[in-house]
Design a protein around this motif. Structure first.
Motif, PDB file in Angstrom:
ATOM      1  N   GLY A   7      -3.086   1.464  -2.724  1.00 43.57           N
ATOM      2  CA  GLY A   7      -2.268   3.149  -2.218  1.00 43.57           C
ATOM      3  C   GLY A   7      -2.527   4.123  -3.927  1.00 43.57           C
ATOM      4  N   GLY A   8      -1.540   3.648  -4.203  1.00 42.64           N
ATOM      5  CA  GLY A   8      -1.840   4.661  -5.506  1.00 42.64           C
ATOM      6  C   GLY A   8      -3.155   5.157  -6.079  1.00 42.64           C
ATOM      7  N   ARG A   9      -4.417   4.559  -5.499  1.00 39.58           N
ATOM      8  CA  ARG A   9      -5.852   5.414  -6.039  1.00 39.58           C
ATOM      9  C   ARG A   9      -6.117   6.593  -5.153  1.00 39.58           C
ATOM     10  NH1 ARG A   9      -9.384   0.944  -5.560  1.00 39.58           N
ATOM     11  NH2 ARG A   9      -9.401   1.783  -3.233  1.00 39.58           N
ATOM     12  N   SER A  10      -5.465   5.726  -3.278  1.00 41.57           N
ATOM     13  CA  SER A  10      -5.528   6.651  -2.678  1.00 41.57           C
ATOM     14  C   SER A  10      -5.199   8.504  -2.098  1.00 41.57           C
ATOM     15  CB  SER A  10      -4.889   6.304  -0.853  1.00 41.57           C
ATOM     16  OG  SER A  10      -4.105   6.444  -0.879  1.00 41.57           O
ATOM     17  N   VAL A  11      -3.720   7.442  -2.611  1.00 40.69           N
ATOM     18  CA  VAL A  11      -3.066   9.354  -3.727  1.00 40.69           C
ATOM     19  C   VAL A  11      -3.924  10.302  -4.288  1.00 40.69           C
ATOM     20  CG1 VAL A  11      -1.152  10.300  -4.026  1.00 40.69           C
ATOM     21  CG2 VAL A  11      -1.043   8.637  -2.378  1.00 40.69           C
TER      22      VAL A  11
ATOM     23  N   HIS B  17       1.114  -1.148  -0.118  1.00 43.22           N
ATOM     24  CA  HIS B  17       0.824   0.253   0.327  1.00 43.22           C
ATOM     25  C   HIS B  17       0.850   1.404  -0.122  1.00 43.22           C
ATOM     26  CE1 HIS B  17      -3.165   3.172   1.424  1.00 43.22           C
ATOM     27  NE2 HIS B  17      -4.060   2.314   0.466  1.00 43.22           N
ATOM     28  N   THR B  18       2.182   1.304   1.108  1.00 43.75           N
ATOM     29  CA  THR B  18       2.887   2.018   0.972  1.00 43.75           C
ATOM     30  C   THR B  18       3.529   2.634  -0.756  1.00 43.75           C
ATOM     31  OG1 THR B  18       3.344   1.361   2.909  1.00 43.75           O
ATOM     32  CG2 THR B  18       4.645   3.444   1.794  1.00 43.75           C
TER      33      THR B  18
ATOM     34  N   ARG C 209       1.411   4.647  -2.761  1.00 42.51           N
ATOM     35  CA  ARG C 209       1.275   5.843  -2.396  1.00 42.51           C
ATOM     36  C   ARG C 209       2.388   6.450  -2.679  1.00 42.51           C
ATOM     37  NH1 ARG C 209       1.006   5.993   3.392  1.00 42.51           N
ATOM     38  NH2 ARG C 209       0.687   8.116   2.868  1.00 42.51           N
TER      39      ARG C 209
ATOM     40  N   SER D 110       9.707  11.326  -5.331  1.00 43.92           N
ATOM     41  CA  SER D 110       9.454  12.001  -5.104  1.00 43.92           C
ATOM     42  C   SER D 110       9.694  13.123  -4.430  1.00 43.92           C
ATOM     43  CB  SER D 110       8.174  11.351  -4.174  1.00 43.92           C
ATOM     44  OG  SER D 110       7.262  12.262  -4.115  1.00 43.92           O
TER      45      SER D 110
ATOM     46  N   ALA E 214       2.414   6.472  -6.668  1.00 40.20           N
ATOM     47  CA  ALA E 214       1.002   7.922  -6.561  1.00 40.20           C
ATOM     48  C   ALA E 214       2.026   9.025  -6.914  1.00 40.20           C
ATOM     49  CB  ALA E 214       0.255   7.578  -6.546  1.00 40.20           C
ATOM     50  N   THR E 215       2.395   9.243  -5.676  1.00 35.62           N
ATOM     51  CA  THR E 215       2.867  10.719  -5.544  1.00 35.62           C
ATOM     52  C   THR E 215       3.812  11.561  -6.324  1.00 35.62           C
ATOM     53  OG1 THR E 215       2.536  10.332  -3.013  1.00 35.62           O
ATOM     54  CG2 THR E 215       3.563  12.143  -3.465  1.00 35.62           C
TER      55      THR E 215
ATOM     56  N   THR F  16       5.509  10.349   0.471  1.00 31.28           N
ATOM     57  CA  THR F  16       3.844  10.281   0.231  1.00 31.28           C
ATOM     58  C   THR F  16       3.586  12.147   0.393  1.00 31.28           C
ATOM     59  OG1 THR F  16       3.982   9.534   2.155  1.00 31.28           O
ATOM     60  CG2 THR F  16       3.911   8.188   0.784  1.00 31.28           C
TER      61      THR F  16
END
Length: 348
Positions: free
Chosen positions: A126-130, A80-81, A84, A305, A87-88, A209
């Motif tokens: 994780g990517g979707r949440s960001v 999940h991390t 994230r 990132s 995606a960030t 993130t």
């Protein structure tokens, strides 16, 4: 019932991690040397020939489409991390142009049979949440069976054609502000060696993130001229691109450059990435000043990132730092200045 898959560390399935996987700038330049990078289309305001963070297409007099893509192999083991962070990092290029993200597409390559579907779902979540937090939902994508885990995004944004923060717009007399400390590459190398402390890991995840949302707001501020995000080529690599694009000399005050204390401590014991050496070889011809080997490792450390590097008028610096602080980037600092001269980076 199928046999359970082995519980493997995500980072063990990849030869590198994060933006440290990027091709070295000189290797990339050689590969692209016979390809037309400047396409010459009137409405294509930024293309590959500009060495900027994203492509830009003018839709009309007030709207430009900003498009970029970024993906890499795992930099951490928690799926999940990892999603994230990836995606960030991908969205950062849109923010670095001063644009507003609108939606994304997912890029997914996974070693089916070596990694559980549950793990893949966690990466995507994780990517979707960001992306949703950035106001740019993932609307689709493409997936393949790959030898190593790969995840990232195509990120699309919009901005005003006359307000975008092109890296070629830095002006002599500007000061330079860096939004995040350096050292993520060193932290990732320490993680792979299992010598990263829990506190250092938390610091690494918090930084990677944290969305570079200040970029969108900074594009509306007069006196803010240029920006880029510091990622796989390290601070010296991305500063060199800004110097070349703007035709200016960039001066970095190395004592002012923020570095994670834990990363500095690891660097003192020789922890570094292979990418930092490749980055130095690629950029050394544009860099002057006295640098120790550790200076080179830190200033060329590939950032996953990483922070925004912003060029602005000196009288706007406090206002720019206030924007960074309001967006959660309390560690932003003035690290140098822009002067007239042959395009190069001078480290003082």
């Amino acid at each position: 019932m199928a046999d359970a898959l082995p519980d493997l560390r995500l980072t063990s399935l990849a030869h590198g991690g994060g933006c440290g996987c990027k091709l070295a700038p000189n290797v990339l330049a050689d590969i692209l040397s016979e390809m037309p990078l400047a396409l010459g289309h009137a409405d294509l305001l930024v293309d590959a020939g500009k060495s900027d963070d994203a492509a830009v297409y003018r839709v009309n007099e007030t709207t430009a489409l900003v498009a970029t893509t970024d993906f890499f192999t795992p930099i951490v083991d928690d799926p999940h991390t990892f999603g994230r962070i990836a995606a960030t990092n991908a969205l950062s290029d849109v923010f670095a142009m001063g644009a507003k993200p609108i939606f994304c597409l997912a890029i997914v390559g996974m070693p089916i049979g070596k990694i559980a579907n549950e793990t893949i779902r966690a990466i995507l979540a994780g990517g979707r949440s960001v992306a949703e937090a950035a106001g740019a939902p993932i609307a689709g994508g493409h997936s393949i069976d790959a030898a190593e885990p790969i995840y990232g995004l195509v990120a699309l944004g919009i901005g005003h054609p006359d307000k975008l923060l092109l890296n070629s717009n830095a002006q002599a007399g500007d000061v330079l502000i860096l939004g995040k400390p350096l050292g993520i590459g060193i932290y990732s190398a320490a993680l792979k060696r299992e010598i990263l402390s829990p506190a250092q890991y938390e610091e690494m995840v918090a930084s990677t993130t944290r969305l570079n949302t200040p970029g969108t707001e900074l594009s509306d501020m007069k006196g803010v001229h240029a920006a880029t995000d510091v990622t796989g080529f390290g601070l010296l690599g991305h500063a060199s691109e800004m110097a070349r694009g703007a035709g200016v000399q960039i001066i970095i005050e190395k004592a002012e450059v923020p570095v994670f204390e834990g990363a500095r401590a690891h660097a003192e014991t020789g922890v570094k990435t292979g990418a930092s050496g490749r980055n130095w070889e690629s950029v050394s011809h544009m860099v002057s000043g006295t640098l120790t080997d550790m200076d080179k490792d830190l200033l060329c450390d590939p950032q996953t990132s990483g922070g925004l590097l912003v060029s602005c008028r000196p009288e706007k610096a406090d206002a720019v730092l206030d924007v960074f602080a309001r967006h959660g980037h309390a560690g932003a600092k003035i690290i140098g200045r822009v002067v007239s001269g042959t395009p190069e980076v001078k480290v003082e």
